[in-house]
Design a protein around this motif. Structure first.
Motif, PDB file in Angstrom:
ATOM      1  N   VAL A  61       0.854  -1.195   0.000  1.00  0.00           N
ATOM      2  CA  VAL A  61       0.000   0.000   0.000  1.00  0.00           C
ATOM      3  C   VAL A  61       0.886   1.240   0.000  1.00  0.00           C
ATOM      4  O   VAL A  61       1.746   1.398   0.867  1.00  0.00           O
ATOM      5  N   LEU A  62       0.684   2.123  -0.964  1.00  0.00           N
ATOM      6  CA  LEU A  62       1.414   3.389  -1.009  1.00  0.00           C
ATOM      7  C   LEU A  62       0.628   4.521  -0.368  1.00  0.00           C
ATOM      8  O   LEU A  62       1.198   5.385   0.286  1.00  0.00           O
ATOM      9  N   LEU A  63      -0.696   4.513  -0.594  1.00  0.00           N
ATOM     10  CA  LEU A  63      -1.507   5.633  -0.136  1.00  0.00           C
ATOM     11  C   LEU A  63      -2.906   5.137   0.185  1.00  0.00           C
ATOM     12  O   LEU A  63      -3.497   4.366  -0.584  1.00  0.00           O
ATOM     13  N   GLU A  64      -3.423   5.563   1.334  1.00  0.00           N
ATOM     14  CA  GLU A  64      -4.776   5.191   1.746  1.00  0.00           C
ATOM     15  C   GLU A  64      -5.637   6.451   1.857  1.00  0.00           C
ATOM     16  O   GLU A  64      -5.164   7.566   1.692  1.00  0.00           O
ATOM     17  N   GLY A  65      -6.918   6.247   2.172  1.00  0.00           N
ATOM     18  CA  GLY A  65      -7.800   7.380   2.408  1.00  0.00           C
ATOM     19  C   GLY A  65      -8.140   8.157   1.159  1.00  0.00           C
ATOM     20  O   GLY A  65      -8.149   9.401   1.163  1.00  0.00           O
ATOM     21  N   LEU A  66      -8.446   7.451   0.062  1.00  0.00           N
ATOM     22  CA  LEU A  66      -8.798   8.094  -1.199  1.00  0.00           C
ATOM     23  C   LEU A  66     -10.299   7.972  -1.457  1.00  0.00           C
ATOM     24  O   LEU A  66     -10.906   6.938  -1.185  1.00  0.00           O
ATOM     25  N   TYR A  67     -10.850   9.040  -2.007  1.00  0.00           N
ATOM     26  CA  TYR A  67     -12.294   9.083  -2.273  1.00  0.00           C
ATOM     27  C   TYR A  67     -12.599   8.428  -3.621  1.00  0.00           C
ATOM     28  O   TYR A  67     -12.597   9.072  -4.647  1.00  0.00           O
ATOM     29  N   PHE A  68     -12.832   7.142  -3.588  1.00  0.00           N
ATOM     30  CA  PHE A  68     -13.089   6.322  -4.764  1.00  0.00           C
ATOM     31  C   PHE A  68     -11.897   6.402  -5.717  1.00  0.00           C
ATOM     32  O   PHE A  68     -11.933   7.036  -6.765  1.00  0.00           O
ATOM     33  N   ALA A  69     -10.823   5.713  -5.336  1.00  0.00           N
ATOM     34  CA  ALA A  69      -9.600   5.680  -6.143  1.00  0.00           C
ATOM     35  C   ALA A  69      -9.901   5.033  -7.490  1.00  0.00           C
ATOM     36  O   ALA A  69     -10.444   3.936  -7.551  1.00  0.00           O
ATOM     37  N   ASN A  70      -9.521   5.699  -8.572  1.00  0.00           N
ATOM     38  CA  ASN A  70      -9.943   5.232  -9.883  1.00  0.00           C
ATOM     39  C   ASN A  70      -8.762   5.186 -10.847  1.00  0.00           C
ATOM     40  O   ASN A  70      -7.894   4.336 -10.725  1.00  0.00           O
TER      41      ASN A  70
END
Length: 387
Positions: free
Chosen positions: A225-234
């Motif tokens: 995991v590089l980055l969390e907490g994304l608003y609907f990662a697309n």
């Protein structure tokens, strides 16, 4: 002679009594139904909502009027159908020979060849993941790497053999592998859209970040995991120098940048915000520009929900089947081109809505190739680029 009974009067009285009884029954049934409806309404209003939404004052949508970079035009209105075999060609990529590949929502992946005059030939079935293939890109070995919503990260050999590269990360499932890009060293960057595991109106209403940016290392054969907490990662796209990777946050109308090199390595910032709709896939052209498909223009009701958590709570209680229309794409085709610095260069429109629900725009061989998703128009299209 004795008087005969007045049968007509008796019959009339019986009919009157019958009508009266019938009216009483109808009124009784009506009152019962009304009581049931009122009781159901009270129970519905008092029932707790399945979500606790976060309030967000979304910025006002950009104007499509003259002098705006989002100015409305008809650049997509002359789109040519390339292939209709994929009904919902979510993503589009090309092999070294120039053949087009795209997946469909039913799991099938199609290949489209072009003749010497660049005319598309009939689409041929290449593979079937038995899932939902979204992101597609070839690695240096000629394998088609696929982000499949249901199956995870896959590798498909030229022969069509399918291998699972990753369906877990750090001991947790990859919930919804969506889009990807591949670095020169073979590293695969891809989005895990949401731990909801599916696209749902409830997540839009909740307005909380459930998406992740992931990386697959072909040497260790592990995802991290590089980055969390994304608003609907697309959508996912690497910069031409591969010093950063972009990920679309569809539900917050923005593109987020994660730095892979330099002094900001391991940090993230906003590359472009307040887009005119829900950004989907991102592709890069030879100039290093980013092309972004906009699945739908902004939906005023969604922004209203974000400003009014009580409304979001209420809507989340409704059956999902009743809410599909609330988040259906507007019949307005839209895509955008950004510079490597995040400046909006221009936008492409079909305001008539013959082409809409745009997910992907690929700058290739003098054309823009356009993909769509379920809910939008069907088939792969293209428009000629003018110098």
């Amino acid at each position: 002679m004795p008087n005969l009974p007045d049968f007509s009067a008796t019959a009339a009285k019986d009919v009157s009594n019958s009508k009266h009884s019938s009216h009483k029954r109808i009124r009784s049934i009506g009152l019962i139904l009304l009581s049931v409806i009122l009781l159901g309404g009270i129970v519905f209003l008092l029932a707790p909502s399945p979500i606790e939404p976060a309030k967000w004052d979304a910025p006002a949508a950009p104007s499509f009027q003259e002098a705006s970079p989002w100015q409305k035009n008809n650049k997509f209105s002359s789109a040519q159908l390339v292939a209709d075999a994929p009904k919902s060609p979510e993503f589009i990529t090309f092999d070294k020979e120039g053949s087009l590949y795209t997946g469909d929502a039913d799991g099938k992946i199609y290949k489209v060849r072009f003749d010497a005059a660049d005319n598309p030939q009939e689409a041929q079935l290449f593979a079937d993941t038995k899932g939902t293939p979204n992101g597609l890109k070839f690695d240096t070995n000629g394998n088609l790497i696929v982000a499949d919503i249901q199956k995870g990260l896959l590798s498909i050999a030229p022969s069509g053999t399918i291998k699972v590269l990753a369906d877990q990360v750090d001991g947790t499932p990859i919930y919804l592998a969506n889009e990807l890009d591949i670095a020169q060293d073979g590293s695969i960057y891809f989005s895990d859209t949401s731990n909801y595991g599916r696209v749902t109106f409830r997540e839009i209403a909740e307005n909380k970040p459930h998406g992740r940016l992931l990386k697959y290392d072909p040497v260790t054969k592990r995802a991290t995991v590089l980055l969390e907490g994304l608003y609907f990662a697309n959508g996912i796209a690497l910069s031409r120098e591969e010093d950063y990777v972009l990920v679309s946050e569809s539900y917050h109308y923005q593109l987020t940048r994660y730095w892979l090199k330099g002094p900001k390595m391991g940090t993230s910032d906003i590359f472009a915000d307040n887009l005119a709709g829900f950004p989907d896939n991102i592709t890069t052209d030879e100039q290093g520009h980013f092309w972004v498909g906009i699945f739908t223009t902004r939906i005023p009701f969604v922004d209203q929900m974000h400003r009014s958590p009580w409304l979001a709570r209420f809507m989340a209680k409704l059956p999902e089947s009743l809410l599909s229309g609330a988040s259906a794409p507007a019949k307005h085709g839209l895509a955008a081109e950004f510079s490597a610095e995040g400046k909006l260069i221009g936008s492409w429109h079909d305001p008539e809505g013959l082409l809409y629900g745009v997910t992907t725009v690929v700058n290739h061989g003098g054309y823009l190739y356009i993909g769509t998703a379920p809910g939008g128009s069907q088939g792969v299209h293209r428009v000629a680029l003018t110098k």
